[in-house]
Design a protein around this motif. Sequence first.
Motif, short mmCIF file in Angstrom:
data_model
loop_
_atom_site.label_atom_id
_atom_site.label_comp_id
_atom_site.label_asym_id
_atom_site.label_seq_id
_atom_site.Cartn_x
_atom_site.Cartn_y
_atom_site.Cartn_z
N THR A 1 0.86 -1.30 -0.12
CA THR A 1 -0.03 -0.01 -0.13
C THR A 1 0.73 1.25 -0.02
OG1 THR A 1 -0.11 -0.15 2.44
CG2 THR A 1 -1.90 -1.00 1.38
N GLY A 2 0.44 2.13 -0.48
CA GLY A 2 1.06 3.66 -0.40
C GLY A 2 2.22 3.65 -1.40
N ILE A 3 2.43 2.94 -2.60
CA ILE A 3 3.34 2.89 -3.29
C ILE A 3 2.60 3.25 -4.67
CG2 ILE A 3 4.71 1.53 -4.92
CD1 ILE A 3 5.49 1.93 -1.91
N TRP A 4 3.14 4.62 -5.21
CA TRP A 4 2.83 4.87 -6.58
C TRP A 4 3.43 3.92 -7.69
CZ3 TRP A 4 -0.51 8.86 -7.75
CH2 TRP A 4 -0.43 9.05 -9.04
N ARG A 5 2.56 3.65 -8.76
CA ARG A 5 3.04 2.81 -9.66
C ARG A 5 2.85 3.31 -10.98
NH1 ARG A 5 -0.67 -1.04 -7.46
NH2 ARG A 5 0.32 -0.10 -5.85
N GLU A 6 3.75 3.12 -12.08
CA GLU A 6 3.45 3.37 -13.20
C GLU A 6 3.89 2.26 -13.99
OE1 GLU A 6 4.93 7.40 -14.31
OE2 GLU A 6 3.79 8.24 -13.04
N LEU A 7 3.39 1.63 -15.28
CA LEU A 7 3.70 0.57 -16.04
C LEU A 7 3.80 1.17 -17.39
CD1 LEU A 7 2.00 -0.84 -13.62
CD2 LEU A 7 1.54 -2.51 -15.13
N GLN A 8 5.26 0.72 -17.83
CA GLN A 8 5.71 1.38 -19.25
C GLN A 8 6.37 0.46 -20.01
OE1 GLN A 8 7.62 4.69 -17.53
NE2 GLN A 8 9.70 3.52 -17.43
N ASN A 9 6.86 0.92 -21.10
CA ASN A 9 7.51 0.04 -22.16
C ASN A 9 7.11 -1.38 -22.29
OD1 ASN A 9 9.43 2.17 -22.50
ND2 ASN A 9 10.62 2.00 -20.66
N PHE A 10 5.91 -1.43 -22.59
CA PHE A 10 5.38 -2.82 -22.99
C PHE A 10 5.88 -3.53 -24.25
CE2 PHE A 10 2.63 -1.21 -19.80
CZ PHE A 10 1.75 -2.55 -19.23
N SER A 11 6.30 -4.55 -24.11
CA SER A 11 6.65 -5.18 -25.59
C SER A 11 5.85 -5.73 -26.06
CB SER A 11 7.47 -6.22 -25.01
OG SER A 11 6.88 -7.30 -24.55
N SER A 12 5.71 -5.85 -27.22
CA SER A 12 4.83 -6.44 -28.22
C SER A 12 4.25 -7.76 -27.79
CB SER A 12 5.33 -6.52 -29.64
OG SER A 12 4.24 -7.09 -30.53
N GLY A 13 2.84 -7.68 -27.75
CA GLY A 13 2.07 -8.85 -26.85
C GLY A 13 2.53 -9.21 -25.58
N ALA A 14 2.86 -7.99 -24.90
CA ALA A 14 2.93 -8.28 -23.48
C ALA A 14 1.68 -8.42 -22.79
CB ALA A 14 3.65 -7.19 -22.69
N ILE A 15 1.44 -9.44 -21.67
CA ILE A 15 0.24 -9.43 -20.81
C ILE A 15 0.79 -9.46 -19.45
CG2 ILE A 15 -1.54 -10.96 -20.35
CD1 ILE A 15 -1.04 -12.21 -22.94
N CYS A 16 0.14 -8.21 -18.77
CA CYS A 16 0.28 -7.94 -17.31
C CYS A 16 -0.94 -8.61 -16.62
CB CYS A 16 0.46 -6.64 -16.89
SG CYS A 16 0.62 -6.32 -15.23
N LEU A 17 -0.89 -9.64 -15.42
CA LEU A 17 -1.80 -10.16 -14.97
C LEU A 17 -1.51 -9.45 -13.37
CD1 LEU A 17 -4.00 -12.27 -14.52
CD2 LEU A 17 -2.30 -13.85 -13.40
#
Length: 133
Positions: free
Chosen positions: A92-108
Amino acid sequence: MLDNCKIIDIPKIADPRGNLGVIEKELLPYKIKRVYYLYDVPSDAYRGGHAHKEQLEFLIALSGSFEVVIDNGTNKETITLNKPDKGLLLDTGIWRELQNFSSGAICLVVSSGEYLEEDYIRNYNDFKSFVGA
């Protein structure tokens, strides 16, 4: 790694026909309430841009790779997820940003809570106030 965020190895059952990853109740420090996934994210886009007040999340790159920038209000760290047998536990209390996705990437994402808008901090200045930074 920042605060209580950590990489967790996901147990796998190896088989010549393919591997099986297993997430059971002992792996995560919470009961699973919600599971969702991100896919078809353009490589120049980013997701996240928020923190949670109470919800814990576990992120896994099921396919491809992406970066998770985590921020506790004072320090930032970038973690690359690119193996389906490793996941990132976000406190908790953690800022998150997801970036630089490769082609076909899946984040569960395996979450400790159901969707509740009141649990989200979507403004970075509000986040800094929340964590006392």
